[in-house]
Design an enzyme around this catalytic site. Sequence first.
Site, PDB file in Angstrom:
ATOM      1  N   ARG A  11     -69.262 -33.162 -25.469  1.00 53.99           N
ATOM      2  CA  ARG A  11     -69.101 -34.575 -25.110  1.00 53.99           C
ATOM      3  C   ARG A  11     -69.996 -34.946 -23.927  1.00 53.99           C
ATOM      4  O   ARG A  11     -71.005 -35.610 -24.068  1.00 53.99           O
ATOM      5  CB  ARG A  11     -67.613 -34.859 -24.806  1.00 53.99           C
ATOM      6  CG  ARG A  11     -67.259 -36.355 -24.818  1.00 53.99           C
ATOM      7  CD  ARG A  11     -67.525 -37.079 -23.510  1.00 53.99           C
ATOM      8  NE  ARG A  11     -66.785 -36.532 -22.381  1.00 53.99           N
ATOM      9  CZ  ARG A  11     -66.978 -36.930 -21.129  1.00 53.99           C
ATOM     10  NH1 ARG A  11     -67.892 -37.839 -20.843  1.00 53.99           N
ATOM     11  NH2 ARG A  11     -66.306 -36.373 -20.141  1.00 53.99           N
ATOM     12  N   ASP A  12     -69.654 -34.475 -22.753  1.00 50.01           N
ATOM     13  CA  ASP A  12     -70.412 -34.818 -21.553  1.00 50.01           C
ATOM     14  C   ASP A  12     -71.824 -34.253 -21.621  1.00 50.01           C
ATOM     15  O   ASP A  12     -72.771 -34.841 -21.102  1.00 50.01           O
ATOM     16  CB  ASP A  12     -69.668 -34.274 -20.328  1.00 50.01           C
ATOM     17  CG  ASP A  12     -70.185 -34.844 -19.022  1.00 50.01           C
ATOM     18  OD1 ASP A  12     -70.841 -35.900 -19.041  1.00 50.01           O
ATOM     19  OD2 ASP A  12     -69.928 -34.235 -17.967  1.00 50.01           O
TER      20      ASP A  12
ATOM     21  N   HIS B 199     -64.717 -30.851 -11.474  1.00 50.19           N
ATOM     22  CA  HIS B 199     -65.861 -31.107 -12.357  1.00 50.19           C
ATOM     23  C   HIS B 199     -67.090 -31.317 -11.470  1.00 50.19           C
ATOM     24  O   HIS B 199     -67.317 -32.417 -10.970  1.00 50.19           O
ATOM     25  CB  HIS B 199     -65.562 -32.362 -13.184  1.00 50.19           C
ATOM     26  CG  HIS B 199     -66.598 -32.690 -14.215  1.00 50.19           C
ATOM     27  ND1 HIS B 199     -66.312 -32.725 -15.561  1.00 50.19           N
ATOM     28  CD2 HIS B 199     -67.913 -33.007 -14.112  1.00 50.19           C
ATOM     29  CE1 HIS B 199     -67.410 -33.067 -16.231  1.00 50.19           C
ATOM     30  NE2 HIS B 199     -68.389 -33.240 -15.369  1.00 50.19           N
TER      31      HIS B 199
ATOM     32  N   CYS C 147     -75.110 -38.015 -16.434  1.00 48.52           N
ATOM     33  CA  CYS C 147     -74.274 -39.197 -16.548  1.00 48.52           C
ATOM     34  C   CYS C 147     -75.166 -40.372 -16.886  1.00 48.52           C
ATOM     35  O   CYS C 147     -76.103 -40.671 -16.135  1.00 48.52           O
ATOM     36  CB  CYS C 147     -73.516 -39.481 -15.247  1.00 48.52           C
ATOM     37  SG  CYS C 147     -72.578 -41.026 -15.315  1.00 48.52           S
TER      38      CYS C 147
ATOM     39  N   ASN D 212     -74.401 -30.603 -15.532  1.00 47.14           N
ATOM     40  CA  ASN D 212     -73.110 -30.035 -15.152  1.00 47.14           C
ATOM     41  C   ASN D 212     -73.269 -28.576 -14.745  1.00 47.14           C
ATOM     42  O   ASN D 212     -74.268 -27.927 -15.054  1.00 47.14           O
ATOM     43  CB  ASN D 212     -72.170 -30.086 -16.361  1.00 47.14           C
ATOM     44  CG  ASN D 212     -71.732 -31.478 -16.713  1.00 47.14           C
ATOM     45  OD1 ASN D 212     -71.014 -32.107 -15.958  1.00 47.14           O
ATOM     46  ND2 ASN D 212     -72.150 -31.957 -17.870  1.00 47.14           N
TER      47      ASN D 212
ATOM     48  N   HIS E 210     -71.210 -31.163 -10.519  1.00 43.29           N
ATOM     49  CA  HIS E 210     -72.596 -31.169 -10.974  1.00 43.29           C
ATOM     50  C   HIS E 210     -73.423 -30.376  -9.973  1.00 43.29           C
ATOM     51  O   HIS E 210     -73.058 -30.265  -8.798  1.00 43.29           O
ATOM     52  CB  HIS E 210     -73.111 -32.605 -11.093  1.00 43.29           C
ATOM     53  CG  HIS E 210     -72.611 -33.314 -12.317  1.00 43.29           C
ATOM     54  ND1 HIS E 210     -73.421 -34.027 -13.160  1.00 43.29           N
ATOM     55  CD2 HIS E 210     -71.366 -33.404 -12.850  1.00 43.29           C
ATOM     56  CE1 HIS E 210     -72.712 -34.534 -14.148  1.00 43.29           C
ATOM     57  NE2 HIS E 210     -71.458 -34.170 -13.981  1.00 43.29           N
TER      58      HIS E 210
END
Length: 306
Positions: A20-21, A212, A245, A254, A214
Site C-alpha cells: 500500500r504505502d 512508522h 508520500c 520507508n 521514514h
Amino acid sequence: MVVPDAALPARVRIHEVGPRDGLQNEKATVPTEVKAEFVRRLADAGLTTVEATSFVHPKWVPQLADAEELYPRVAGLPVALPVLVPNERGLDRALALGADRVAVFASASESFARANLNRTMDEALAMFEPVVTRAKAAGVHVRGYLSMCFGDPWEGEVPVPQVVHVCRALLDMGCDELSLGDTIGVGTPGHVSALLTALAEAGVPVSALGVHFHDTYGQALANTLTALRHGVTTVDSSAGGLGGCPYAESATGNLATEDLVWMLRGLGIDTGVDLGRLIATSVWMAGQLGRPSPSRTVRALSHQES
C-alpha cells in the site's frame, strides 16, 4: 552475532506496508497480479500483517485504483490484511469485500491535513468519527494513522502536545491502535522519547501504539530502537524500503523491512520473518519496478545490481 537486550521486547510485530504505502507513489502502473503476488510472497516470508491496498478515490491515488480487483485475490491468505479507508464511501467498499481490518489517516499538523484531506485537523477528525463508529459496529479492527508527528514540511517542528491531542481523540473515538508517523523523516531519538513519554503521561497505553519511520536522514532504525526501549512492539516498515508520500515531496522511503529484521534478529527479538525469503521477495519486486532496492540489507545479502 545475536546479543539479546533484556530491556527490549521479546517479540515485535512488523506491520508491512509495502503493497500500500510502498506502491502508492510509483510513477509506472504496477499490474494487479504483480501486486497480488507481492502480497503472497510477503505472507510466505512470515509477515503476519500485510497492508494490502487503499480504498481511496482513484483520482487521488491512481496506483491503488484496482483495490476491488486486488483484495479478493489475496483475501484467503492466512495473514491480517488491513486496508486504508479515507471516508465512509471507502469503508463501504472495503466492507463489501469482507475486509475485517481498516485504517483511517489523520494528521498532527494543520497544513498536512489541508494538503492530504482538504480539511482542518478537527474537520478531518469529525469526518473519521462515523467511519470508526461504523467499522467498530461491524466488528472491524481500526487502526489510526497519524502523519507528521515529528515535523511538517510547511510548519516545521510539530509540538508534542498537539500530537498527543490528536492521538487521544483517535483513541477516544474508538481506534484500536495508532501508528505514529514520521512522514518526512525528521525525527530523532530524543524527540521520539519525548513524544512516547508524553503519550504515556496522557494515559495512552503503549500496547496501542505502533511507529512508522521514514529514513530521510538515516534515523529510522535509531528511532525504532528508542521506541522499543519505551515498550512499543509494533513497527511499520516496507519491504525493500519502497514508498514515500504523494502529498509531501520531501518524504523519502520507508524504513526497509529487511533492515529492521536484521537489527531485531541481532538483538534476539523474534519477528517470525524468514529474512532470506523476504530479501528474495524484494529483489523480485525491484525487478518488476526496474530499479534496485534501496535497502542496505537487501544489497548486502543479495546479488542485486546497484
